[in-house]
Design a protein around this motif. Sequence first.
Motif, PDB file in Angstrom:
ATOM      1  N   ASN A  51      -7.651   5.372  -0.005  1.00 37.75           N
ATOM      2  CA  ASN A  51      -5.965   5.227  -0.138  1.00 37.75           C
ATOM      3  C   ASN A  51      -5.452   6.375   0.678  1.00 37.75           C
ATOM      4  O   ASN A  51      -6.341   7.081   1.498  1.00 37.75           O
ATOM      5  CB  ASN A  51      -5.648   5.945  -1.540  1.00 37.75           C
ATOM      6  N   PHE A  52      -3.924   6.485   0.878  1.00 38.03           N
ATOM      7  CA  PHE A  52      -3.336   7.604   1.687  1.00 38.03           C
ATOM      8  C   PHE A  52      -3.762   8.816   0.862  1.00 38.03           C
ATOM      9  O   PHE A  52      -3.779   9.122  -0.299  1.00 38.03           O
ATOM     10  CB  PHE A  52      -2.007   7.267   1.626  1.00 38.03           C
ATOM     11  N   ILE A  53      -4.299  10.036   1.423  1.00 37.46           N
ATOM     12  CA  ILE A  53      -4.571  11.195   1.136  1.00 37.46           C
ATOM     13  C   ILE A  53      -3.732  11.812   0.212  1.00 37.46           C
ATOM     14  O   ILE A  53      -2.356  11.908   0.815  1.00 37.46           O
ATOM     15  CB  ILE A  53      -5.085  12.005   2.117  1.00 37.46           C
ATOM     16  N   GLY A  54      -3.748  12.335  -1.026  1.00 35.61           N
ATOM     17  CA  GLY A  54      -3.000  12.674  -2.039  1.00 35.61           C
ATOM     18  C   GLY A  54      -2.426  11.777  -2.812  1.00 35.61           C
ATOM     19  O   GLY A  54      -1.743  11.892  -3.990  1.00 35.61           O
ATOM     20  N   PHE A  55      -2.951  10.378  -2.711  1.00 40.24           N
ATOM     21  CA  PHE A  55      -2.339   9.454  -3.756  1.00 40.24           C
ATOM     22  C   PHE A  55      -3.860   8.663  -4.301  1.00 40.24           C
ATOM     23  O   PHE A  55      -3.566   7.547  -4.590  1.00 40.24           O
ATOM     24  CB  PHE A  55      -1.776   8.284  -3.039  1.00 40.24           C
ATOM     25  N   TRP A  57      -4.773   8.903  -7.191  1.00 43.34           N
ATOM     26  CA  TRP A  57      -4.378   8.419  -8.496  1.00 43.34           C
ATOM     27  C   TRP A  57      -3.905   6.820  -8.349  1.00 43.34           C
ATOM     28  O   TRP A  57      -3.854   6.236  -9.520  1.00 43.34           O
ATOM     29  CB  TRP A  57      -3.411   9.238  -9.092  1.00 43.34           C
ATOM     30  N   LEU A  58      -3.511   6.346  -7.461  1.00 39.57           N
ATOM     31  CA  LEU A  58      -3.217   4.986  -6.982  1.00 39.57           C
ATOM     32  C   LEU A  58      -4.532   4.278  -6.926  1.00 39.57           C
ATOM     33  O   LEU A  58      -4.969   4.309  -5.653  1.00 39.57           O
ATOM     34  CB  LEU A  58      -2.200   4.914  -5.916  1.00 39.57           C
ATOM     35  N   GLN A  59      -4.997   3.489  -7.752  1.00 38.37           N
ATOM     36  CA  GLN A  59      -5.991   2.573  -7.800  1.00 38.37           C
ATOM     37  C   GLN A  59      -5.937   1.392  -8.114  1.00 38.37           C
ATOM     38  O   GLN A  59      -4.903   0.955  -8.842  1.00 38.37           O
ATOM     39  CB  GLN A  59      -7.399   3.484  -8.534  1.00 38.37           C
ATOM     40  N   PRO A  60      -6.750   0.304  -7.221  1.00 35.63           N
ATOM     41  CA  PRO A  60      -6.603  -1.193  -7.616  1.00 35.63           C
ATOM     42  C   PRO A  60      -6.792  -1.324  -9.167  1.00 35.63           C
ATOM     43  O   PRO A  60      -7.415  -0.728  -9.805  1.00 35.63           O
ATOM     44  CB  PRO A  60      -7.658  -1.669  -6.879  1.00 35.63           C
ATOM     45  N   LEU A  61      -6.200  -2.256  -9.731  1.00 34.47           N
ATOM     46  CA  LEU A  61      -6.358  -2.647 -11.382  1.00 34.47           C
ATOM     47  C   LEU A  61      -7.847  -3.442 -11.375  1.00 34.47           C
ATOM     48  O   LEU A  61      -8.210  -3.876 -10.438  1.00 34.47           O
ATOM     49  CB  LEU A  61      -5.319  -3.510 -11.572  1.00 34.47           C
ATOM     50  N   PRO A  62      -8.411  -3.201 -12.363  1.00 35.22           N
ATOM     51  CA  PRO A  62      -9.642  -3.544 -12.684  1.00 35.22           C
ATOM     52  C   PRO A  62      -9.717  -5.247 -12.908  1.00 35.22           C
ATOM     53  O   PRO A  62      -8.846  -5.793 -13.075  1.00 35.22           O
ATOM     54  CB  PRO A  62     -10.313  -2.928 -13.823  1.00 35.22           C
ATOM     55  N   GLY A  63     -10.974  -5.690 -12.501  1.00 40.64           N
ATOM     56  CA  GLY A  63     -10.944  -7.134 -12.741  1.00 40.64           C
ATOM     57  C   GLY A  63     -10.150  -7.794 -11.785  1.00 40.64           C
ATOM     58  O   GLY A  63     -10.283  -7.985 -10.655  1.00 40.64           O
ATOM     59  N   LEU A  64      -9.343  -8.723 -12.457  1.00 36.71           N
ATOM     60  CA  LEU A  64      -8.424  -9.793 -11.802  1.00 36.71           C
ATOM     61  C   LEU A  64      -6.979  -8.932 -11.673  1.00 36.71           C
ATOM     62  O   LEU A  64      -6.209  -9.858 -11.336  1.00 36.71           O
ATOM     63  CB  LEU A  64      -8.360 -11.049 -12.674  1.00 36.71           C
ATOM     64  N   LEU A 102      -0.098   2.610  -0.242  1.00 37.32           N
ATOM     65  CA  LEU A 102      -0.467   3.698  -0.462  1.00 37.32           C
ATOM     66  C   LEU A 102      -1.686   3.756  -1.015  1.00 37.32           C
ATOM     67  O   LEU A 102      -2.678   4.595  -0.681  1.00 37.32           O
ATOM     68  CB  LEU A 102       0.483   4.778  -1.160  1.00 37.32           C
ATOM     69  N   MET A 103      -2.419   2.433  -1.706  1.00 38.10           N
ATOM     70  CA  MET A 103      -3.445   2.464  -2.543  1.00 38.10           C
ATOM     71  C   MET A 103      -4.657   2.497  -1.536  1.00 38.10           C
ATOM     72  O   MET A 103      -5.859   2.422  -1.727  1.00 38.10           O
ATOM     73  CB  MET A 103      -3.419   1.890  -3.693  1.00 38.10           C
ATOM     74  N   GLN A 104      -4.397   1.802  -0.197  1.00 38.37           N
ATOM     75  CA  GLN A 104      -5.387   1.319   0.825  1.00 38.37           C
ATOM     76  C   GLN A 104      -4.958   1.420   2.175  1.00 38.37           C
ATOM     77  O   GLN A 104      -3.628   1.042   2.236  1.00 38.37           O
ATOM     78  CB  GLN A 104      -6.110   0.055   0.322  1.00 38.37           C
ATOM     79  N   LYS A 105      -5.816   1.808   3.112  1.00 37.89           N
ATOM     80  CA  LYS A 105      -5.218   1.846   4.272  1.00 37.89           C
ATOM     81  C   LYS A 105      -6.367   1.199   5.228  1.00 37.89           C
ATOM     82  O   LYS A 105      -6.439   1.283   6.587  1.00 37.89           O
ATOM     83  CB  LYS A 105      -4.924   3.271   4.725  1.00 37.89           C
ATOM     84  N   THR A 106      -7.395   0.642   4.684  1.00 39.36           N
ATOM     85  CA  THR A 106      -8.510   0.135   5.602  1.00 39.36           C
ATOM     86  C   THR A 106      -7.948  -1.362   6.270  1.00 39.36           C
ATOM     87  O   THR A 106      -8.332  -1.569   7.373  1.00 39.36           O
ATOM     88  CB  THR A 106      -9.403  -0.552   4.732  1.00 39.36           C
ATOM     89  N   SER A 107      -7.153  -2.029   5.572  1.00 44.99           N
ATOM     90  CA  SER A 107      -6.298  -3.047   6.200  1.00 44.99           C
ATOM     91  C   SER A 107      -4.904  -2.530   6.456  1.00 44.99           C
ATOM     92  O   SER A 107      -4.105  -2.333   5.582  1.00 44.99           O
ATOM     93  CB  SER A 107      -6.178  -4.183   5.394  1.00 44.99           C
ATOM     94  N   TYR A 108      -4.614  -2.030   7.722  1.00 44.95           N
ATOM     95  CA  TYR A 108      -3.206  -1.315   7.890  1.00 44.95           C
ATOM     96  C   TYR A 108      -2.615  -2.163   8.993  1.00 44.95           C
ATOM     97  O   TYR A 108      -3.055  -2.497  10.176  1.00 44.95           O
ATOM     98  CB  TYR A 108      -3.490   0.179   8.489  1.00 44.95           C
ATOM     99  N   ASN A 109      -1.171  -2.640   8.871  1.00 44.86           N
ATOM    100  CA  ASN A 109      -0.521  -2.852   9.826  1.00 44.86           C
ATOM    101  C   ASN A 109       0.860  -2.226   9.686  1.00 44.86           C
ATOM    102  O   ASN A 109       1.396  -1.922   8.617  1.00 44.86           O
ATOM    103  CB  ASN A 109      -0.397  -4.541   9.727  1.00 44.86           C
TER     104      ASN A 109
END
Length: 442
Positions: A51-55, A57-64, A102-109
């Motif tokens: 995630n963006f550093i500082g965030f 607490w923003l995590q993907p929801l579990p499961g589906l 904010l929760m992920q930057k591996t795929s960034y555009n």
Amino acid sequence: MLNRFLFSKIDNSQLIIFRVFFGILVSLECYGAILTGWVRRTLIEPKFTFNFIGFDWLQPLPGLGMYYYFFAMGTLGVLISLGYKYRFAIISFTVMWTGVYLMQKTSYNNHYYLLVLISLIMCFLPAHRSYSIDAKRNPLLQSNSMLTYVRWAIIFQLIIVYTYASIAKLYGDWLDFGIVRVLMLNKASYPIIGGLLQEPFLHKIIGISGILFDLLIVPALLWKPTRKIAFFASIFFHLFNSIVFQIGIFPYLALAFTVFFFEPETIRKIFFKKKKPYLLQKLEVPKYKNILFILGGLYFLVQLALPVRHHFIKDDVLWTEEGHRLSWRMMLRSRSGSLKFKVVNKETGEKTTIKNEDYLTKKQLRRIGGYPDFIWQFAQRLKKEYAAKGEQIEVYAVNSRVSINSKPYRPFIDPKVDLAHVKWNYFWHNEWIYPSPGSEKH
């Protein structure tokens, strides 16, 4: 003069059709992310996201959960397009999309960031006053006009995006077309055009046109004598980017923006032939003028400042990546890197070499070696994992090497620095990143 520039009433057809296009495009982006497997690969399969550093607490929801999340965003896009519960839909979409960003930057555009900004602006615009379910249900909302600042808010944002994108290309590896050649290398397998994309003459055309297009497209669209030429140039340019770089909805969103450059009456005649025209050009200064100036001024001041912040950070942004994001530095460099993480138990002194593939997906593995914030975050992840087992550890990045734009690999991270306990510097240089080649000797 300023009042007349910003607060003259004009036909609102530009904003209405843009709302329709915008809603359709974001719904396609969200539904497409599910159907193409992007959600699965980026947010479900990883054991954790960068995630963006500082965030944190923003995590993907579990499961589906993330499938439902993106389906909900896609549905909000439909509501935006239809103009149904518009304020709820656009505000909800803005919050949810910003959360994903904010929760992920591996795929960034860059268009992910642009969507955040345009969605935020749209939250404040009266885009549901005509050709919307809201207006049909509540005739008091119905209006055929808008104030000119609405149009200029979008245009000012585009001026910032394109101008900074052009300026950022004025560096050695772009000017000698080396980075264009590197970017085209992995396009060689494309049917029909793959071989053509490897031709040096085409690299020069792409390099020069990239600078000129970004610099001139907004002025050319604003000036009536060049508007049609600029429009057709935009179609070619953005369709080329869509086919070659496969960057989602961004090329089509960029084309949707062009409606703000044509006369409102032209847009009305093309898209809303039955719509009552507004031709009065009446001046109407709103009561919220001062608030608009304050909030709008602060917003655009931040937008002007973010892309130049790297000039105030030590070393070259192409090497350190510090100040790269949020600055419209689009398709400027290619990075690859390699490293190993060494974990040292503080009590026993036992040393363990981490197998990165045990923790990371293939896409994350391609990122981890070349980006200092990824490296630092992974060290923090290891620290937390071992702490949960009652172990206090140190984490070192060893044999860290990076190649920029296919140049020789160079040492990147100081292997003597315990990354588990060093703090991330948000605004200035992180000294554990080795100096860029040529800046000083290691």
